[in-house]
Design a protein around this motif. Structure first.
Motif, short mmCIF file in Angstrom:
data_model
loop_
_atom_site.label_atom_id
_atom_site.label_comp_id
_atom_site.label_asym_id
_atom_site.label_seq_id
_atom_site.Cartn_x
_atom_site.Cartn_y
_atom_site.Cartn_z
N PHE A 164 -121.13 59.00 98.51
CA PHE A 164 -120.37 59.90 97.64
C PHE A 164 -120.52 59.46 96.18
N ILE A 165 -120.40 58.16 95.92
CA ILE A 165 -120.54 57.63 94.56
C ILE A 165 -121.94 57.92 94.02
N ILE A 166 -122.95 57.69 94.85
CA ILE A 166 -124.34 57.96 94.46
C ILE A 166 -124.51 59.44 94.12
N GLY A 167 -123.96 60.31 94.95
CA GLY A 167 -124.04 61.75 94.72
C GLY A 167 -123.41 62.16 93.39
N GLU A 168 -122.24 61.59 93.09
CA GLU A 168 -121.57 61.89 91.82
C GLU A 168 -122.41 61.44 90.63
N LEU A 169 -122.93 60.22 90.70
CA LEU A 169 -123.74 59.69 89.60
C LEU A 169 -125.05 60.48 89.44
N GLU A 170 -125.59 60.94 90.56
CA GLU A 170 -126.79 61.79 90.51
C GLU A 170 -126.47 63.14 89.86
N ARG A 171 -125.36 63.73 90.30
CA ARG A 171 -124.95 65.04 89.78
C ARG A 171 -124.78 65.00 88.25
N LEU A 172 -124.28 63.87 87.75
CA LEU A 172 -124.07 63.71 86.31
C LEU A 172 -125.35 63.33 85.55
N GLY A 173 -126.43 63.04 86.30
CA GLY A 173 -127.70 62.71 85.67
C GLY A 173 -127.84 61.24 85.31
N TYR A 174 -126.96 60.37 85.84
CA TYR A 174 -126.98 58.95 85.51
C TYR A 174 -127.80 58.12 86.50
N LEU A 175 -128.13 58.72 87.61
CA LEU A 175 -128.79 58.00 88.69
C LEU A 175 -129.79 58.92 89.37
N GLU A 176 -130.89 58.32 89.86
CA GLU A 176 -131.82 59.09 90.68
C GLU A 176 -132.19 58.26 91.90
N ARG A 177 -132.47 58.96 92.98
CA ARG A 177 -132.92 58.26 94.19
C ARG A 177 -134.31 58.72 94.53
N LYS A 178 -135.10 57.75 94.98
CA LYS A 178 -136.49 58.02 95.36
C LYS A 178 -136.75 57.34 96.68
N ARG A 179 -137.63 57.94 97.46
CA ARG A 179 -138.08 57.31 98.70
C ARG A 179 -138.84 56.05 98.36
N SER A 180 -138.65 55.01 99.14
CA SER A 180 -139.37 53.76 98.94
C SER A 180 -140.85 53.98 99.22
N ALA A 181 -141.69 53.38 98.39
CA ALA A 181 -143.13 53.49 98.58
C ALA A 181 -143.59 52.72 99.82
N THR A 182 -142.87 51.66 100.17
CA THR A 182 -143.28 50.83 101.30
C THR A 182 -142.63 51.25 102.61
N ASP A 183 -141.45 51.85 102.57
CA ASP A 183 -140.75 52.28 103.78
C ASP A 183 -140.13 53.65 103.53
N LYS A 184 -140.75 54.68 104.05
CA LYS A 184 -140.32 56.06 103.77
C LYS A 184 -138.91 56.37 104.28
N ARG A 185 -138.35 55.51 105.14
CA ARG A 185 -136.98 55.71 105.61
C ARG A 185 -135.97 55.21 104.59
N SER A 186 -136.40 54.36 103.67
CA SER A 186 -135.51 53.75 102.69
C SER A 186 -135.47 54.54 101.39
N VAL A 187 -134.34 54.41 100.71
CA VAL A 187 -134.14 55.06 99.42
C VAL A 187 -133.92 53.98 98.37
#
Length: 191
Positions: free
Chosen positions: A64-87
């Motif tokens: 939820f915290i990550i989603g809020e920070l993403e919505r506000l443009g302060y955070l981004e999540r990307k798939r890990s280059a080494t493990d596609k299951r990880s963010v």
């Protein structure tokens, strides 16, 4: 009065700046804590589960915290280059600029004016308290890589001395710039 108890009472009062009701500049205290942590975390600790561990919450609340920070443009999540299951989580430029408004900056500025020796003793005192409470609670707090038992330092002595770092826990190289970053898998050297 007992000096140890008096110190804790002062710490509780200072903690009001960290933990507060409602929002400051549009963020709740845990959102500030998350943004602050992710801006200083090493690559191994910029994950949702490491964030949950640091903030002391469930993975659902961390999401939820990550989603809020993403919505506000302060955070981004990307798939890990080494493990596609990880963010992997990263603070955006907008998030870095927003950290100027961080409520804890009042405490940072109050400590910043102290003499360097006093700042070092202040920091080391808090580390000692955390180390002791970790031992009593059988847990580990978050700290910088350069103090961790998992950090390996290799020096080569050819024509020019170079230092290479690696993490024995993650079995990965670490850049010299990363040894001052926070890691949730930190374990301090036992004395």
């Amino acid at each position: 009065m007992n000096l140890a108890r008096e110190s804790i009472e002062l710490l509780e009062q200072a903690a009001r700046i960290l933990w507060f009701e409602g929002t400051k500049h549009g963020l709740r205290d845990r959102e500030w804590m998350a943004l602050r942590f992710l801006s200083r975390a090493n690559r191994f600790s910029r994950t949702p589960s490491a964030l949950a561990s640091y903030v002391g919450t469930t993975r659902g609340t961390a999401s939820f915290i990550i989603g809020e920070l993403e919505r506000l443009g302060y955070l981004e999540r990307k798939r890990s280059a080494t493990d596609k299951r990880s963010v992997m989580l990263s603070v955006t430029q907008q998030g870095k600029k927003f950290l100027v408004r961080d409520p804890v900056n009042v405490l940072v500025e109050a400590i910043a004016v102290l003499d360097d020796d006093v700042k070092i003793r202040f920091r080391d005192t808090f580390r000692h308290v955390l180390d002791q409470s970790d031992a009593a609670e059988q847990r580990h707090h978050t700290d910088v890589c350069k103090r961790c038992i998992f950090l390996r330092e290799d020096r080569t002595t050819d024509s020019k001395t170079t230092v290479e770092f690696s993490c024995r826990l993650f079995r990965a190289p670490i850049a010299e710039t990363e040894v001052d970053l926070l890691c949730t898998s930190f374990e301090h050297h036992r004395q």
